[in-house]
Design a protein around this motif. Structure first.
Motif, short mmCIF file in Angstrom:
data_model
loop_
_atom_site.label_atom_id
_atom_site.label_comp_id
_atom_site.label_asym_id
_atom_site.label_seq_id
_atom_site.Cartn_x
_atom_site.Cartn_y
_atom_site.Cartn_z
N GLN A 1 -14.93 -23.95 -15.56
CA GLN A 1 -14.82 -25.31 -15.70
C GLN A 1 -15.72 -26.35 -16.36
O GLN A 1 -17.10 -26.14 -16.16
CB GLN A 1 -14.45 -26.02 -14.31
N ARG A 2 -15.52 -27.19 -17.38
CA ARG A 2 -16.37 -28.01 -17.98
C ARG A 2 -17.21 -28.79 -16.97
O ARG A 2 -16.42 -29.51 -16.18
CB ARG A 2 -15.68 -28.70 -19.07
N GLY A 3 -18.41 -28.78 -17.23
CA GLY A 3 -19.12 -29.72 -16.17
C GLY A 3 -19.33 -29.38 -14.82
O GLY A 3 -19.53 -30.09 -13.86
N ALA A 4 -18.81 -28.00 -14.33
CA ALA A 4 -18.87 -27.38 -13.10
C ALA A 4 -20.32 -27.29 -12.64
O ALA A 4 -21.29 -27.20 -13.51
CB ALA A 4 -18.29 -26.30 -13.09
N ARG A 5 -20.60 -27.56 -11.29
CA ARG A 5 -22.03 -27.21 -10.83
C ARG A 5 -22.38 -25.75 -11.13
O ARG A 5 -21.56 -24.94 -11.02
CB ARG A 5 -21.71 -27.65 -9.57
N PRO A 6 -23.57 -25.37 -11.19
CA PRO A 6 -24.00 -23.96 -11.59
C PRO A 6 -23.11 -23.16 -10.20
O PRO A 6 -23.30 -21.97 -10.60
CB PRO A 6 -25.51 -24.14 -11.24
N GLY A 7 -23.35 -23.74 -8.98
CA GLY A 7 -22.90 -22.70 -8.07
C GLY A 7 -21.39 -22.31 -8.29
O GLY A 7 -21.03 -21.58 -7.65
N ASP A 8 -20.69 -22.92 -8.83
CA ASP A 8 -19.40 -22.70 -9.36
C ASP A 8 -18.93 -22.09 -10.37
O ASP A 8 -17.73 -22.05 -11.00
CB ASP A 8 -18.64 -24.06 -9.40
#
Length: 326
Positions: free
Chosen positions: A167-174
């Protein structure tokens, strides 16, 4: 003048005793028992040879993953080429998966984990089909945790969903699980696509479907050496400073001499906080290449910016034997 009485036709002489066309059930069962004993003897003999292989490898080699997916692929391809008769080859493949898993565990016991979440039941079934009923199987919280279990040695293999876009802009953990695969020598890598024996579709050959990422229901990750099976797909990750379209990806690999297709992309979770969001974020691209490509193949550098390409670097993260289509 009266007509002469007709003489009845002579009966054909009997040439021998009448044959009984009804099968002898008792004799058939005796023959089945004989064949079963022969199969059992061969299985025990095979296990003895596997034990000799383990002894020849020694502790150093046995400390590595015992999984050899390419060898199993070669066995099944050889068997399907000689297979005849009413027994479905899918049943033969299931028997061989069970056999190979049991024999592998003789050399070095291992455990499997599957990614929890949507599709976990299907992944459990695929794990059992590929690695047999005697191998311990646990359920990880999600795909990223399953990869970490392979990385730290808790599990020998992980069965994961097919790679997906991030997903664009997702957090690194996601970030998608495949972004955890690195070029490090001790990093887990993709070693198989499941199921290995599939029903072929006339308008969608197995090779084309799997190269485009439309075939696998799951993939296997392990710390195992990847050797050519004779018909393979290699997976690499390419980095870029910003957005790169699928067509540009394909063109770059084609110019380097590869037949390739982008399977998935995601924001680079390793990028710094000042650049890890937005349309211009650094990206990772998961690419499928037709054929077995070694990590030191010089063509992998032809797509980077030094040669006018769109990528920073390209490195292998695994691959798998092309499945058998029936």
């Amino acid at each position: 003048m009266s007509a002469s009485p007709k003489t009845p036709p002579a009966e054909a002489p009997e040439t021998g005793p009448k044959t009984n066309t009804v099968p002898d059930l008792a004799a058939a069962r005796v023959e089945i028992d004989r064949i079963d004993d022969e199969i059992h003897d061969l299985l025990m003999a095979r296990a003895e040879v596997v034990g000799q292989v383990a002894a020849a490898k020694g502790p150093a080699l046995l400390s590595a993953s015992p999984i050899r997916i390419e060898r199993e692929a070669q066995m099944l391809r050889r068997l399907v080429a000689r297979h005849t008769g009413p027994l479905p080859f899918m049943s033969v493949a299931d028997l061989w998966h069970e056999l190979i898993a049991a024999m592998t565990a003789i050399q070095a016991p291992f455990a499997a984990t599957i990614a929890g979440g949507d599709g976990a039941v299907q992944r459990f079934d695929l794990a059992r089909q590929q690695f047999g009923s005697s191998i311990p199987v646990t359920v990880a919280e999600d795909a990223r945790n399953a990869v970490r279990q392979v990385a730290d040695g808790t599990a020998g293999v992980a069965v994961l969903p097919a790679p997906e876009n991030g997903q664009r802009g997702a957090r690194p953990g996601d970030a998608p699980w495949w972004t955890l695969l690195t070029r490090g020598a001790d990093s887990p890598s993709i070693v198989a696509a499941l199921p290995f024996v599939v029903a072929a579709e006339p308008d969608a050959p197995v090779r084309r479907r799997y190269l485009a990422g439309d075939g696998p229901r799951a993939v296997v990750v392990a710390k195992a050496p990847r050797n050519p099976s004779g018909d393979d797909i290699t997976l690499v990750v390419s980095t870029s400073a910003g957005f790169v379209s699928p067509d540009v990806c394909g063109d770059a690999f084609e110019k380097a001499g590869f037949s390739a297709w982008r399977l998935a992309f995601a924001d680079d979770p390793h990028a710094g906080p000042e650049t890890d969001k937005g349309a211009g974020a650094p990206q990772l691209h998961l690419i499928a290449i037709d054929g077995h490509i070694e990590s030191d193949d010089e063509r992998l550098s032809l797509m980077d910016t030094r040669h006018g390409g769109p990528f920073g670097e390209t490195y292998p993260v695994g691959g798998y034997p092309v499945p058998i289509g029936l």
